[in-house]
Design a protein around this motif. Structure first.
Motif, PDB file in Angstrom:
ATOM      1  N   TYR A 116     -20.825 -11.446  -8.001  1.00  0.00           N
ATOM      2  CA  TYR A 116     -20.372 -10.012  -8.563  1.00  0.00           C
ATOM      3  C   TYR A 116     -20.802 -10.053  -9.932  1.00  0.00           C
ATOM      4  N   CYS A 117     -21.399  -8.989 -10.479  1.00  0.00           N
ATOM      5  CA  CYS A 117     -21.922  -9.068 -11.766  1.00  0.00           C
ATOM      6  C   CYS A 117     -20.998  -7.819 -12.475  1.00  0.00           C
ATOM      7  N   MET A 118     -20.226  -8.432 -13.721  1.00  0.00           N
ATOM      8  CA  MET A 118     -19.487  -7.445 -14.178  1.00  0.00           C
ATOM      9  C   MET A 118     -19.965  -7.380 -15.665  1.00  0.00           C
ATOM     10  N   LEU A 119     -20.437  -6.049 -16.137  1.00  0.00           N
ATOM     11  CA  LEU A 119     -20.594  -5.996 -17.252  1.00  0.00           C
ATOM     12  C   LEU A 119     -19.576  -5.388 -18.131  1.00  0.00           C
ATOM     13  N   LEU A 120     -19.199  -5.839 -19.302  1.00  0.00           N
ATOM     14  CA  LEU A 120     -18.099  -5.321 -20.124  1.00  0.00           C
ATOM     15  C   LEU A 120     -18.602  -5.041 -21.564  1.00  0.00           C
ATOM     16  N   ASN A 121     -18.118  -3.722 -22.165  1.00  0.00           N
ATOM     17  CA  ASN A 121     -18.402  -3.274 -23.297  1.00  0.00           C
ATOM     18  C   ASN A 121     -17.131  -3.437 -24.238  1.00  0.00           C
ATOM     19  N   LEU A 122     -17.325  -4.069 -25.223  1.00  0.00           N
ATOM     20  CA  LEU A 122     -16.110  -4.355 -26.094  1.00  0.00           C
ATOM     21  C   LEU A 122     -16.139  -3.451 -27.214  1.00  0.00           C
ATOM     22  N   ASP A 123     -14.945  -3.104 -27.955  1.00  0.00           N
ATOM     23  CA  ASP A 123     -14.656  -2.466 -29.135  1.00  0.00           C
ATOM     24  C   ASP A 123     -13.961  -3.350 -29.970  1.00  0.00           C
ATOM     25  N   ASP A 124     -14.545  -3.730 -31.133  1.00  0.00           N
ATOM     26  CA  ASP A 124     -13.727  -4.500 -32.268  1.00  0.00           C
ATOM     27  C   ASP A 124     -13.495  -5.875 -31.866  1.00  0.00           C
ATOM     28  N   PRO A 125     -14.390  -6.633 -31.483  1.00  0.00           N
ATOM     29  CA  PRO A 125     -14.445  -7.978 -31.360  1.00  0.00           C
ATOM     30  C   PRO A 125     -14.216  -9.035 -32.541  1.00  0.00           C
ATOM     31  N   ALA A 126     -13.202  -8.704 -32.978  1.00  0.00           N
ATOM     32  CA  ALA A 126     -13.167  -9.183 -34.486  1.00  0.00           C
ATOM     33  C   ALA A 126     -13.334 -10.800 -34.709  1.00  0.00           C
ATOM     34  N   ALA A 127     -12.883 -11.241 -33.444  1.00  0.00           N
ATOM     35  CA  ALA A 127     -12.933 -13.071 -33.604  1.00  0.00           C
ATOM     36  C   ALA A 127     -14.296 -13.388 -32.993  1.00  0.00           C
ATOM     37  N   GLY A 128     -15.287 -12.118 -32.496  1.00  0.00           N
ATOM     38  CA  GLY A 128     -16.613 -12.468 -32.037  1.00  0.00           C
ATOM     39  C   GLY A 128     -16.708 -12.446 -30.537  1.00  0.00           C
ATOM     40  N   THR A 129     -17.851 -12.204 -30.128  1.00  0.00           N
ATOM     41  CA  THR A 129     -17.768 -12.201 -28.714  1.00  0.00           C
ATOM     42  C   THR A 129     -17.581 -13.422 -27.775  1.00  0.00           C
ATOM     43  N   GLU A 130     -17.930 -14.413 -28.472  1.00  0.00           N
ATOM     44  CA  GLU A 130     -17.963 -15.806 -27.839  1.00  0.00           C
ATOM     45  C   GLU A 130     -16.397 -16.056 -27.481  1.00  0.00           C
ATOM     46  N   ARG A 131     -15.532 -15.714 -28.610  1.00  0.00           N
ATOM     47  CA  ARG A 131     -14.267 -16.034 -28.385  1.00  0.00           C
ATOM     48  C   ARG A 131     -13.665 -14.867 -27.247  1.00  0.00           C
ATOM     49  N   ALA A 132     -14.230 -13.634 -27.237  1.00  0.00           N
ATOM     50  CA  ALA A 132     -13.858 -12.692 -26.003  1.00  0.00           C
ATOM     51  C   ALA A 132     -14.430 -13.679 -24.710  1.00  0.00           C
ATOM     52  N   ALA A 133     -15.545 -13.919 -24.614  1.00  0.00           N
ATOM     53  CA  ALA A 133     -15.914 -14.478 -23.507  1.00  0.00           C
ATOM     54  C   ALA A 133     -14.951 -15.670 -22.929  1.00  0.00           C
ATOM     55  N   GLU A 134     -14.587 -16.356 -24.036  1.00  0.00           N
ATOM     56  CA  GLU A 134     -13.573 -17.562 -23.320  1.00  0.00           C
ATOM     57  C   GLU A 134     -12.324 -16.996 -22.943  1.00  0.00           C
ATOM     58  N   VAL A 135     -11.749 -16.032 -23.582  1.00  0.00           N
ATOM     59  CA  VAL A 135     -10.688 -15.488 -22.925  1.00  0.00           C
ATOM     60  C   VAL A 135     -11.187 -14.693 -21.294  1.00  0.00           C
ATOM     61  N   CYS A 136     -12.166 -14.265 -21.206  1.00  0.00           N
ATOM     62  CA  CYS A 136     -12.469 -13.720 -20.065  1.00  0.00           C
ATOM     63  C   CYS A 136     -12.575 -14.870 -19.003  1.00  0.00           C
ATOM     64  N   CYS A 137     -13.202 -15.889 -19.232  1.00  0.00           N
ATOM     65  CA  CYS A 137     -13.553 -17.195 -18.652  1.00  0.00           C
ATOM     66  C   CYS A 137     -11.933 -17.598 -18.158  1.00  0.00           C
ATOM     67  N   ASN A 138     -11.125 -17.783 -19.185  1.00  0.00           N
ATOM     68  CA  ASN A 138      -9.942 -18.266 -18.655  1.00  0.00           C
ATOM     69  C   ASN A 138      -9.121 -17.287 -17.637  1.00  0.00           C
ATOM     70  N   VAL A 139      -9.423 -15.861 -17.765  1.00  0.00           N
ATOM     71  CA  VAL A 139      -8.859 -14.904 -16.890  1.00  0.00           C
ATOM     72  C   VAL A 139      -9.440 -15.191 -15.262  1.00  0.00           C
ATOM     73  N   LEU A 140     -10.653 -15.456 -15.351  1.00  0.00           N
ATOM     74  CA  LEU A 140     -11.293 -15.683 -14.132  1.00  0.00           C
ATOM     75  C   LEU A 140     -10.809 -17.005 -13.272  1.00  0.00           C
ATOM     76  N   HIS A 141     -10.391 -17.847 -14.039  1.00  0.00           N
ATOM     77  CA  HIS A 141      -9.813 -19.116 -13.649  1.00  0.00           C
ATOM     78  C   HIS A 141      -8.386 -18.823 -13.151  1.00  0.00           C
ATOM     79  N   MET A 142      -7.692 -17.834 -14.240  1.00  0.00           N
ATOM     80  CA  MET A 142      -6.176 -17.640 -13.911  1.00  0.00           C
ATOM     81  C   MET A 142      -6.216 -16.807 -12.534  1.00  0.00           C
ATOM     82  N   GLU A 143      -7.286 -16.261 -12.212  1.00  0.00           N
ATOM     83  CA  GLU A 143      -7.158 -15.196 -10.953  1.00  0.00           C
ATOM     84  C   GLU A 143      -7.881 -16.105  -9.820  1.00  0.00           C
ATOM     85  N   ARG A 144      -8.165 -17.019 -10.125  1.00  0.00           N
ATOM     86  CA  ARG A 144      -8.637 -18.096  -9.027  1.00  0.00           C
ATOM     87  C   ARG A 144     -10.420 -17.675  -8.637  1.00  0.00           C
ATOM     88  N   PHE A 145     -11.037 -17.213  -9.575  1.00  0.00           N
ATOM     89  CA  PHE A 145     -12.464 -16.715  -9.402  1.00  0.00           C
ATOM     90  C   PHE A 145     -13.224 -17.967 -10.031  1.00  0.00           C
TER      91      PHE A 145
END
Length: 518
Positions: free
Chosen positions: A175-204
């Motif tokens: 799957y390819c999921m494209l996300l568009n963010l608003d106000d990534p104050a900590a930077g998009t790399e930080r947001a990507a880290e959060v998403c990676c952890n959620v992928l792991h949390m949901e066993r993807f």
């Protein structure tokens, strides 16, 4: 951890408490609420980490409760407890921000343990900038580098990127999921880290990484032993990403599209489609996407250019401006894809600028219009593009010296809107915002070009339509007053008599009076 159980059934609340104690022991504090209003009041009075709520309750239901807490207490995690084996309820709950759901009839201890694991991981993720993630920053940067190598080479293979995301041995589809963010104050790399952890949390398996601007791309595969449908998995994942980005203050999720990649060679086409669909959501400020995907072509665009060229060749500058505005309006009515509308608007304005409508002494006017034309190609929303087109056309006609137009584009647009939407509450603020003009200037312009204040014009339109409706004897006076936009019958009667000299009932009688009647 403090957990609030909201359910109007005491047996269910007791059952939940027993299972939570078995899962968490004495590490939790348990609270109870008998309905949504009681639960909301408790959350306002004291700290709560997790709310487990029934969907159907007296007063405020579970969906309304989740929405209210998302606005007023966004730090509270939520989960849904429902006896309805109907995924439509679950879908709404997850879209409103629930981390998970549990069906009462099928609830097992492992469901509670899985929920509590997600809650703990979510809290840990929000509490720490160093996430201790299963996907390190170096993994994300490797994916960024692999993506740059792929996008910079039209003939390149996507396999290095899949390898960087840990998917080289994964069976397709992925799957390819494209996300568009608003106000990534900590930077998009930080947001990507959060998403990676959620992928792991949901066993993807897979990875999420920034691809420029405020966009993230996630490439992933679901667990092979998943016991629920693909749609349910995707919805759970998206809801968890949305919530955890908010909890971690890593950005707000605005638009998202998930597409299936069946073969590696299709990746470029799938990514282009995902970008176009996210742009569509952003442009029309909606969460939906067209069911039929992206149409192969727009048959109206060639006709638009042909007619515009003919008008310009005859030096009919005001009619050319009208045609441009009309075409953009029709594109929006058809919900055309944004990139096609921007392309047509940019092509049309350039044709108009290249026509001999300007004298050499108007170089500054030409420069200003050229600046507006350039902004058109990057208009983020339909409203923004329409305002830019209106500004361009109004100035274009003024500078061209064409006086054949009776009214300006902004006033024409306002008149057309009033004629179509007179039943609604229409204010100067609404119309001036729609046309992109200052409220005070728009009011003066409208009065100057129509000969009456905006409020008087709107009342005239409403009374004209009321006169038409009065021919229908099945409609009462109160019905007609409401149908033409008046708040009450008394005010309708007052305005009608002021404009016609007759009360509505008297006017109706004249419509059906014979010539010989006295």
């Amino acid at each position: 951890m403090t957990i609030l159980i909201a359910d109007d059934n005491a047996l269910i609340r007791n059952w939940m408490k027993i299972m939570l104690r078995q899962a968490e022991g004495d590490q939790i504090t348990l609270l109870e609420a008998v309905d949504g209003d009681d639960a909301y009041a408790l959350c306002m009075r004291q700290p709560v980490d997790l709310l487990i709520t029934d969907i159907r309750m007296p007063g405020r239901d579970g969906i309304e409760l989740i929405k209210a807490l998302r606005a007023d207490r966004p730090s509270i995690r939520t989960a849904v407890l429902t006896s309805y084996d109907d995924f439509s309820y679950v879908r709404v709950a997850l879209k409103c921000g629930a981390l998970d759901y549990i069906l009462k009839a099928e609830m097992q201890q492992e469901d509670i343990s899985s929920l509590m694991r997600k809650v703990r991981e979510s809290i840990a993720l929000a509490d720490s900038h160093e996430t201790g993630s299963k996907a390190s920053r170096s993994d994300i940067r490797a994916a960024i580098q692999a993506y740059a190598g792929f996008s910079g080479n039209s003939a390149g293979s996507v396999l290095p990127l899949l390898r960087a995301c840990g998917l080289e041995n994964t069976r397709f589809p992925i799957y390819c999921m494209l996300l568009n963010l608003d106000d990534p104050a900590a930077g998009t790399e930080r947001a990507a880290e959060v998403c990676c952890n959620v992928l792991h949390m949901e066993r993807f398996s897979g990875l999420c990484f920034p691809i420029g601007g405020k966009a993230l791309l996630a490439l992933y595969a679901p667990p092979e032993d998943a016991a629920v449908s693909e749609h349910e998995l995707q919805l759970r994942l998206l809801s968890a990403i949305d919530q955890n980005l908010t909890f971690a203050k890593a950005g707000l999720l605005r638009q998202n599209v998930t597409l299936t990649l069946e073969r590696p060679e299709d990746f470029s086409a799938i990514l282009r489609q995902a970008k176009a669909l996210v742009d569509y959501q952003s442009y029309y400020e909606t969460s939906v996407i067209p069911a039929g995907g992206i149409p192969p072509h727009s048959p109206k665009e060639g006709e638009f250019i042909h007619i515009l060229g003919n008008l310009l060749s005859r030096q009919e500058w005001s009619r050319a401006a009208d045609w441009l505005q009309k075409y953009i309006f029709e594109c929006h009515a058809r919900l055309e894809f944004p990139y096609r509308i921007r392309r047509a608007a940019a092509a049309g304005t350039q044709m108009m600028l290249n026509s001999p409508a300007f004298r050499s002494s108007q170089a500054e006017a030409f420069r200003q219009l050229d600046q507006i034309a350039q902004e058109l190609s990057e208009a983020p929303t339909a409203n923004a593009l329409r305002r830019l087109v209106n500004r361009f056309c109004s100035s274009y006609v003024e500078y061209s010296g064409d006086t054949r137009r009776a009214t300006s584009p902004a006033v024409e647009q306002a008149i057309a809107f009033c004629n179509e939407h007179y039943r609604e509450k229409i204010s100067l603020e609404r119309l001036s915002g729609m046309t992109g003009l200052n409220k005070s200037y728009f009011s003066q312009l409208f009065h100057k070009e129509t000969g009456m204040p905006f409020g008087d014009y709107l009342e005239t339109v409403r009374i004209q339509n009321a006169q038409r409706l009065l021919r229908n004897l099945n409609l009462s006076m109160s019905d007609i007053a409401e149908m033409v936009g008046f708040a009450n019958q008394n005010y309708f009667t007052k305005v009608f008599k002021k404009q016609t000299g007759l009360a509505p009932s008297q006017y109706r009688r004249t419509l059906f009076q014979t010539p010989d009647a006295k």
